[in-house]
Design an enzyme around this catalytic site. Structure first.
Site, PDB file in Angstrom:
ATOM      1  CB  CYS A   1      10.770  50.381  18.266  1.00 27.22           C
ATOM      2  SG  CYS A   1      10.841  51.461  16.833  1.00 27.22           S
TER       3      CYS A   1
ATOM      4  CE1 TYR B   1       8.998  37.125  11.816  1.00 31.35           C
ATOM      5  CE2 TYR B   1       8.255  39.342  12.332  1.00 31.35           C
ATOM      6  CZ  TYR B   1       9.192  38.500  11.787  1.00 31.35           C
ATOM      7  OH  TYR B   1      10.318  39.009  11.223  1.00 31.35           O
TER       8      TYR B   1
END
Ligand code: SF4
Length: 470
Positions: free
Chosen positions: A11, A248
């Protein structure tokens, strides 16, 4: 995988207190900048000092909001959220901010991370809800405390175990809190006439805020017309920022712990070229996250950098499609080799991670079909051998190809001519931080927070605590 199969983030958060500003617009652009952190749903809560209005829905930020909805969300403070589900399925009820009201006071909450003692808390609280997220559970616990949200947070937050960065609000105050290990990032920004909180600093940039500092692990920060204040809700045993943020998850233009993510990834590529050199004609990134590392690999090795895979930028990241079969189809929608660029060439393909291996296999195959004579895979993280219970969607060993297979077996599976991973030491060193300041559990199995016997699963709350829609 940069554009492939995950890992997935849990999120993106933003909170803002800025009287006189068009707060809903700030929230919109901050969520837009953090779209990569969650693409299943988006929402915001805004208060005019008297009432909290919430608007949320499934979809991308640009699909959920329009000029009309933003115009109705008027106020001086607000919080916003983009979601990728790691607890609870993708339903409207599970979109955030979670909202609770007892008729007189209301609270809204956005969560990034995953609790590991969700079951215990839900059983103890006798919690039942239409939503099935640990975030909704926390909002309920806060609401039940009564009294001020500040005191409720001081009571509830120490009971939570696991990973959590929260933005929260009542009618007048915006709060930000980070778990005692600081697993998920959360930064504080200063606006000309207020303050804001964001998962990533790229969201501070887009609203014109200047970076102030990180929310500390174990800290509750709040802002309202009394200014910016801070309390500790618990001590921090040690910092354990998720190492995957550098690899990432975070956007390359964000800063983590004072270091630009792009810079760190470039160093990862340089280190990989030293650790695993190979003769080749071109270094090709897997867009988007492989780009910084591939440029580092090219600079260090002297092999030219070139675009060999084209991304369709209008197709969302594949992780908006949760099933495996859709994922497999998804990658071809988005990544297409450039035939003229790769034909007859020996390629070094740089990517950030391999989770299941299926996407890497497809990339190797399509590059060969486009005429590449060799495909050498270079990965800027170590093999992922252990599941994550802290909010990244790789929670079982079975889905991790490197949990059982040796590097050579993974190479055979993906069909590359060679495969090499970056060592953990070089990865950490590229971040400029100490190894002990990270969670690295998916690489080395050292979990900073003990995992309960009944390991939490994504649909845990669906099974036992769901209140059917009436
Ligand atoms: S286990 Fe891995 S992905 Fe999960 S929080 Fe730790 S470093 Fe991040």
């Amino acid at each position: 995988m940069g554009e492939g199969e995950g890992p997935k983030e849990a999120c993106g958060l933003f909170g803002v207190w800025a009287p006189g500003e068009e707060v809903s617009r700030l929230l919109y652009f901050a969520l837009f900048a953090q779209q990569h952190r969650g693409q299943e749903s988006a929402g915001m809560a805004v208060s005019d000092g008297g009432n909290i209005l919430v608007f949320k829905d499934l979809g991308l930020v640009s699909q959920v909001f329009n000029e009309g909805t933003l115009a109705t969300l008027q106020g001086d403070l607000g919080i916003g959220h983009t979601r990728y589900s790691t607890t609870g399925s993708t339903t409207w009820e599970n979109a955030q901010p979670a909202f609770k009201t007892d008729g007189t006071t209301s609270i809204a909450l956005g969560h990034n991370g995953n609790l590991v003692n969700t079951r215990e808390l839900a059983e103890r609280e006798g919690w039942r809800s239409k939503a099935t997220t640990d975030s909704d559970l926390v909002a309920s616990m806060l609401s039940r405390c009564g009294g001020s949200l500040e005191e409720a947070a001081m009571e509830v937050l120490p009971q939570l175990q696991g990973a959590f960065s929260f933005v929260m609000m009542d009618e007048r105050t915006v709060f930000a809190a980070r778990d005692p290990h600081g697993l998920r990032p959360l930064a504080i920004g200063k606006l000309p006439n207020g303050f804001c909180f964001a998962s990533e600093t790229c969201a501070l940039d887009i609203v014109g805020a200047t970076y102030l500092r990180e929310v500390e692990p174990g800290e509750l920060v709040m802002v309202d017309d009394r200014g910016l204040r801070s309390r500790r809700f618990t001590e921090s045993p040690r910092k354990a920022l998720c190492l995957f943020e550098f690899v990432y998850l975070a956007r390359a233009d964000s800063k983590l712990e004072g270091r630009t993510v792009h810079e760190a990834r470039r160093r990862m590529g340089e280190a990989l070229a030293i650790e695993a050199p190979v003769e080749a004609d071109m270094v090709v990134p897997v867009p988007d996250t492989g780009g910084s590392a591939a440029s580092g690999f090219a600079a260090e090795s002297g092999i030219p950098y070139g675009e060999g895979l084209m991304k369709n930028r209008y197709v969302g990241r594949t992780f908006i499609q949760p099933s495996q079969s859709l994922r497999e189809r998804g990658v071809k929608l988005k990544l297409n080799p450039i035939p003229g660029a790769v034909a007859g060439k020996r390629l070094v393909v740089v990517d950030d991670s391999i989770v299941r291996g299926t996407t890497t296999r497809q990339i190797v195959q399509t590059l060969r079909e486009a005429g590449a004579t060799k495909v050498h895979m270079r990965i800027t993280s170590p093999p992922i051998k252990w599941p994550c219970f802290y909010g990244i969607d790789m929670s079982t060993r079975q889905e991790l190809i490197a949990s059982d297979l040796a590097v050579e077996e993974v190479r055979q599976f993906v069909g590359a001519d060679s495969l090499a991973y970056l060592s953990l030491e070089s990865l950490v060193s590229a971040t400029g931080q100490r190894k002990s300041s990270f969670c690295r559990a998916c690489f080395d199995g050292e979990y900073p927070i003990p995992i309960p016997e009944h390991t939490p699963t994504k649909l845990l709350l669906e099974k036992s605590f769901h209140l059917e829609n009436s």
